[in-house]
Write a protein that holds these residues in place. Structure first.
Motif, PDB file in Angstrom:
ATOM      1  N   THR A 130      47.473   7.663  15.292  1.00  0.00           N
ATOM      2  CA  THR A 130      48.699   7.887  15.581  1.00  0.00           C
ATOM      3  C   THR A 130      49.381   6.403  15.478  1.00  0.00           C
ATOM      4  N   ALA A 131      48.682   5.301  15.610  1.00  0.00           N
ATOM      5  CA  ALA A 131      49.423   3.757  15.422  1.00  0.00           C
ATOM      6  C   ALA A 131      48.437   2.686  14.951  1.00  0.00           C
ATOM      7  N   ARG A 135      47.396  11.147   4.607  1.00  0.00           N
ATOM      8  CA  ARG A 135      46.956  10.574   5.735  1.00  0.00           C
ATOM      9  C   ARG A 135      45.722  10.289   5.506  1.00  0.00           C
ATOM     10  N   ARG A 173      42.906  12.354  18.380  1.00  0.00           N
ATOM     11  CA  ARG A 173      43.709  11.230  17.959  1.00  0.00           C
ATOM     12  C   ARG A 173      43.373   9.795  18.602  1.00  0.00           C
ATOM     13  N   THR A 219      42.724  11.651  13.788  1.00  0.00           N
ATOM     14  CA  THR A 219      44.086  11.286  13.457  1.00  0.00           C
ATOM     15  C   THR A 219      44.537   9.944  13.864  1.00  0.00           C
ATOM     16  N   ARG A 248      51.234   3.929  11.468  1.00  0.00           N
ATOM     17  CA  ARG A 248      51.191   5.051  10.793  1.00  0.00           C
ATOM     18  C   ARG A 248      49.904   4.908   9.520  1.00  0.00           C
ATOM     19  N   ARG A 261      44.329   5.638  18.608  1.00  0.00           N
ATOM     20  CA  ARG A 261      45.190   4.207  18.303  1.00  0.00           C
ATOM     21  C   ARG A 261      44.182   3.250  17.386  1.00  0.00           C
TER      22      ARG A 261
END
Length: 319
Positions: A278-279, A186, A202, A276, A281, A204
């Motif tokens: 999220t979109a 990731r 998190r 992280t 991926r 986008r």
């Protein structure tokens, strides 16, 4: 009887040095053996070849060179000045060939041979040392030549025969290569610790559309993945700095010079926050590649089997 030859007897208008080298090479060992023993019969016995075969080879060598290498005295021979000149170079050449033969035999040795292994810079601090440590539990004497580079450069070295295997990303798709997916890693959006997004866990990727990015140089697999992910998120990244090392990019992020999409660090870096994504991926596939049809030595085959056995857990169990 002493034989005399004119250079006109063996030279042709199309002769060249390369052709002569190919012509002489198989006969130099015979010549050196006769010179060492000063006796054709003893030299033939030492080499395990018929005396007639050895005599003909020496005569052909003299004919090809157009010079007399030996003075014959009954069953014994002695070198002429031309023979002594040739012998000095022939012995050096034969010794070099023997050293090369010893080296390739050593590299192919099942228990103590050599593996030329390439891998991405980002896998050098923990993943690859862990893999080699685990492999050498059962193969303690196998030696490694390790090459860190970006993906395209390693593929070039595979094709040149300089590498046996390489860990790379993206997993290559080429007709002359065999590649196997081993794991997935990731990617995170790395921002300075005082950034507007630093309080988040998190994000986008589209939320970073207005940010300045620091990236690896074009040609690096991670740069291509970054560009593709940003395009999928609906924007083209504004690149302020390009580098060759992921940790250098983290340093640039910590200095407030941009944000970056990077794999997790081996050791947490102060001054940055890793979010992280999220979109879309955000991940990269890690695979092993080798040249199709290239025969493996025993140690290379063993290490290849070991890597393939780590499919799905390459990153989690290598440390």
């Amino acid at each position: 009887m002493v034989h005399h030859y004119s250079s006109r007897e063996w030279l042709s208008p199309n002769s060249n040095e390369e052709d002569m080298g190919l012509l002489l090479a198989p006969r130099l060992a015979y010549f050196a053996a006769v010179a060492r023993h000063e006796h054709v019969t003893r030299a033939a016995h030492d080499l395990g070849v018929p005396q007639s075969t050895l005599s003909r080879a020496v005569v052909r060598l003299e004919r090809d060179l157009g010079v007399t290498l030996f003075a014959r005295k009954g069953r014994t021979v002695c070198l002429t000045p031309a023979g002594r000149t040739l012998l000095a170079s022939a012995e050096r050449a034969l010794a070099e060939v023997e050293r090369a033969a010893d080296a390739v035999r050593a590299d192919a040795d099942p228990s103590a041979g050599r593996v030329a292994f390439g891998f991405l810079h980002t896998m050098g601090s923990e993943t690859v040392p862990g893999l080699i440590r685990a492999f050498r539990v059962d193969h303690p004497k196998v030696r490694f030549t390790l090459v860190q580079n970006y993906g395209e450069a390693m593929i070039e070295r595979l094709r040149a025969g300089e590498l046996d295997l390489c860990l790379t990303s993206p997993v290559p798709d080429a007709p002359d290569l065999v590649a196997r997916r081993l794991d997935e890693q990731r990617l995170r959006l790395v921002v300075p610790d005082d950034h507007r997004l630093a309080g988040r866990k998190r994000v986008r990727l589209a939320e970073a559309a207005d940010e300045t990015f620091v990236t690896l140089e074009p040609g690096y697999g991670l740069r291509r993945i970054t560009d593709d992910l940003c395009e999928e998120a609906g924007f083209t990244p504004r690149v302020a700095f390009e580098g060759e090392e992921a940790e250098t990019l983290r340093g640039l992020v910590a200095a407030g010079l941009g944000v970056a999409l990077l794999p997790p660090p081996a050791v947490p870096r102060p001054g940055v926050v890793e979010l992280t994504v999220t979109a879309p991926r955000a991940a990269r596939e890690i695979g092993v590649a080798w040249l199709d049809g290239h025969p493996d030595t025993a140690p290379v085959a063993a290490f290849k089997r070991f890597l393939l056995s780590r499919r799905g857990r390459l990153l989690s169990e290598s440390g």
